[in-house]
Design an enzyme around this catalytic site. Structure first.
Site, PDB file in Angstrom:
ATOM      1  N   GLU A   1      31.569  21.994   5.614  1.00  0.00           N
ATOM      2  CA  GLU A   1      30.235  21.398   5.536  1.00  0.00           C
ATOM      3  C   GLU A   1      30.220  20.126   4.680  1.00  0.00           C
ATOM      4  OE1 GLU A   1      27.539  25.362   6.261  1.00  0.00           O
ATOM      5  OE2 GLU A   1      27.964  24.806   4.187  1.00  0.00           O
TER       6      GLU A   1
ATOM      7  N   ASP B   1      27.279  33.688   9.165  1.00  0.00           N
ATOM      8  CA  ASP B   1      26.714  33.196   7.908  1.00  0.00           C
ATOM      9  C   ASP B   1      25.567  34.085   7.434  1.00  0.00           C
ATOM     10  OD1 ASP B   1      26.124  31.698   5.697  1.00  0.00           O
ATOM     11  OD2 ASP B   1      25.236  30.022   6.783  1.00  0.00           O
TER      12      ASP B   1
ATOM     13  N   GLU C   1      18.818  34.539   2.118  1.00  0.00           N
ATOM     14  CA  GLU C   1      18.665  33.250   2.797  1.00  0.00           C
ATOM     15  C   GLU C   1      18.153  33.420   4.221  1.00  0.00           C
ATOM     16  OE1 GLU C   1      21.538  29.539   4.289  1.00  0.00           O
ATOM     17  OE2 GLU C   1      22.312  31.050   2.897  1.00  0.00           O
TER      18      GLU C   1
END
Length: 704
Positions: free
Chosen positions: A316, A390, A418
């Site tokens: 990333e 993820d 998240e």
């Protein structure tokens, strides 16, 4: 370091025995408001029958040793028992708690338990009923003073949950060596994926001003056995390794030290360039290696028990060894060589997904790291997320668990929610993590569960561990949502012993944090135990995943535009008029082949693939028949409607407990549950309308 008695200074003070006795359903006066700052360490008065027993059993406390850890144990026992029982314990030897190690306590040494203590190590402990001068006593013993502290917290947990302490014979040791948390805090005070306010680390005030919150944090970690924390974002700022910031980090490490919490930092692998002025960060460059060795020496001079480096590289946008044509092993090993003389570890994250490795993001980390197995230094550990994408609401376990035979792997789970409601939704993750830890990899036949892989029982790992991404903030209750505290608690308890049940952990947390009233505990525990499945049902059931946009919160199945295709939702659900799902079967992209044969075959076959992972591994027509004989479309509709209905039921159940929970916390949780109820309906309606555009089938509301 002197340990202050000033602890957990929130407004919900423990010891309000005159207002309410926990477990007494006939309490006449309103419960005192609490703000959640004390977490599970409220030390509220125990149930009346237990309180009577405790007053007979605990009339004095003797904690041997003068170290900071011994001081912390002494303070904890004294403060807690005074709060729970209403009177400060004396040093009387009648009904006494004895705590110490064989080396610092003649009282412990004289009991001859050394052979029983040896297998438990310096963090394990014994708690035994014994006698002292002819009187009943309770001994907390360990080979190490941190173990004594853990034992003290365990004894207090028994008392907080109303259990008998008359005949104790407890032996505990942590199943994993590294029981860590990762923070994603930035130096500007922001937190990536933080949902509880600004960072608790006040960099502008350190090292001169030490907030009491830092010790409260370490104390809470020690109470659940967490023994290390990486303090900053894995998208790391190189400045953290500057002398200015290392002095601040050292001050925090000094506050944590009495509680057995070691300091780790996330590092940027380009630091030799950005901080050191070198022309390169090539891990095979001698100048780079020398720079890291010098930096390690600098750190250990001021933090002698420093744990090591956490690294996100070539992921990333982060720099890494592949920028120089090197491997992840090359990048990790140069750091490992710098830390090895000091006993430090390198924790190298496997969260990488280069598109040139494989078209399927779920396959890339396995392909990248299995070919490097055996090429890492002994003090390198690979940190692997629980699933291959993820932190999705539900994923099959990552195929790297069990596949790395010579390289220790740490499991990375995410307590910060998240993708699971971001502290607006009540989602207890103990059930999710137990599903993951109990999953059988078959790496060495049946019984090779992820939990046993992590503890080195499948492959002989020199270091073992588990990590939770935490992201606590400056909100008074630390976590944003009061129930999100339970995920912090569960992460620590499962890292200590992955065989604990999610239900037991939920029961402990509820009794310690909210109430000991049995009927109320039963209802709250029931809410917690169903909450994750409820969330999965109204967001991403039957193996659907990543149906979100950039903020990872709201439903966005239509999301097809992003800098990378694997950051979109359409990449994963692949909905069309023909059907929905990602074909990872042997007839598809063969991601199932990364699992050991029994698991591979189970996921590959439609006859045996668990339906909770169906669309993770298979692309199926809307009219495919589920085991219930429903069509896939009708099954999806039912899941979404039941999830939204069950979210509303959580709110109703909580509302029924208004008289059993203090008004402040009840109101704050009720407000979050109202948001959750509304959001669940939005997820249901938006997802089903979107997919209906492909299926062209009727949305039949269950029960209509």
């Amino acid at each position: 370091m002197k340990i202050s008695r000033r602890r957990f200074v929130g407004t919900g003070l423990a010891g309000a025995a005159g207002l309410y006795v926990a477990g007494n359903a006939q309490a006449q006066q309103p419960l005192p408001d609490e703000d959640g700052y004390k977490l599970w360490l409220r030390y509220a008065p125990p149930p009346r029958n237990a309180a009577s027993e405790y007053r007979q059993a605990v009339r004095g406390i003797i904690v041997e040793g003068a170290s900071p850890a011994a001081q912390a144990a002494r303070l904890e026992l004294t403060t807690a028992i005074e709060a729970m029982l209403g009177t400060p314990p004396s040093d009387s030897r009648a009904g006494v708690i004895i705590a110490g190690t064989p080396s610092n306590s003649a009282l412990i040494r004289g009991r001859g338990w050394q052979s029983d203590l040896a297998p438990l190590g310096k963090e394990g402990f014994l708690i035994r009923s014994t006698t002292l001068d002819g009187r009943n006593a309770i001994a907390v013993a360990s080979e190490g003073e941190t173990g004594v502290l853990y034992g003290a917290f365990h004894l207090l947990r028994l008392m907080q949950t109303g259990q008998s302490i008359e005949r104790l014979n407890i032996a505990e040791r942590p199943r994993l060596q590294l029981r860590l948390v990762n923070h994603w805090d930035n130096l500007d005070g922001s937190i990536e994926r933080g949902y509880a306010g600004r960072s608790i680390w006040q960099w502008s005030e350190l090292p001169g001003t030490i907030s009491p919150r830092y010790a409260d944090y370490a104390r809470a970690q020690a109470s659940i056995g967490v023994n290390g924390a990486a303090i900053n974002n894995v998208n790391a700022d190189a400045r953290l390794l500057s002398p200015e910031y290392l002095e601040k980090v050292a001050a925090l490490a000094g506050v944590w030290r009495p509680y057995g919490v070691r300091m780790y930092v996330s590092i940027n692998v380009a630091s030799p360039i950005r901080l050191g002025g070198l022309a390169t960060a090539d891990p095979l460059d001698k100048g780079v290696a020398d720079w890291w060795k010098a930096k390690a020496e600098e750190i250990y001079k001021i933090i002698p028990d420093f744990g090591g480096f956490l690294v996100k590289a070539n992921s990333e946008g982060q720099p890494g060894p592949k920028d120089y044509g090197r491997t992840h092993a090359d990048g990790a090993n140069v750091l490992a060589d710098a830390l090895a003389p000091h006993g430090g570890a390198v924790i190298w994250r496997a969260f990488i997904y280069d598109e040139d490795v494989d078209p399927d993001r779920a396959k890339r980390a396995y392909l990248e790291f299995t070919r490097l197995d055996g090429k890492f230094r002994p003090n390198v550990l690979v940190q692997v997320k629980n699933g291959a994408i993820d932190f999705m609401p539900r994923e099959p376990f990552h195929p790297l668990f069990g596949a790395m035979k010579q390289t220790p792997v740490l499991a990375e789970v995410q307590a910060t929610q998240e993708y699971l409601g971001q502290a607006k939704h009540l989602v207890y993750l103990g059930t999710m993590w137990k599903e993951f830890l109990d999953a059988d990899t078959y790496a060495k036949g049946k019984g090779s569960t992820v939990g046993r892989v992590l503890e080195g029982a499948v492959h002989s790992y020199p270091v073992t561990g588990m990590v939770a991404v935490l992201n606590t903030g400056l909100d008074t209750n630390w976590c944003g949502h009061h129930f999100s505290q339970a995920n912090w608690y569960a992460a620590g308890r499962l890292a200590w012993n992955h065989e604990l049940s999610a239900e037991r952990i939920a029961d402990e947390w509820t009794r310690m944090t909210l109430t000991n009233d049995n009927a109320t505990v039963e209802k709250i525990r029931g809410m917690m135990m169903t909450s994750r499945e409820t969330y999965v049902n109204y967001t991403m059931p039957l193996g659907l995943h990543h149906l979100i946009g950039g903020d990872h919160y709201a439903p966005m199945p239509q999301n097809g535009q992003a800098p990378r295709s694997d950051w979109t939702a359409t990449y994963y659900h692949q909905a069309s008029a023909e059907g929905v799902g990602f074909d990872r079967s042997m007839k598809g992209d063969q991601a199932v082949a990364q699992y050991f044969p029994p698991v591979r075959d189970m996921f590959d076959s439609l006859a045996t693939c668990p339906e909770e992972f169906l669309l993770w591994f298979h692309h199926l027509p809307w009219t495919y028949r589920l085991k219930s004989r429903q069509t896939l479309w009708d099954g999806l509709v039912e899941k979404y409607y039941s999830g939204a209905r069950d979210a509303a039921a959580l709110a109703a159940a909580w509302q029924s407990l208004a008289s059993q929970i203090d008004a402040r916390r009840h109101k704050e949780v009720a407000a979050r549950l109202a948001i959750q109820t509304g959001d669940a309906a939005k997820w249901r309606d938006q997802i089903l309308r979107y997919f209906q555009g492909f299926s062209k089938l009727e949305i039949k509301s269950p029960g209509a």
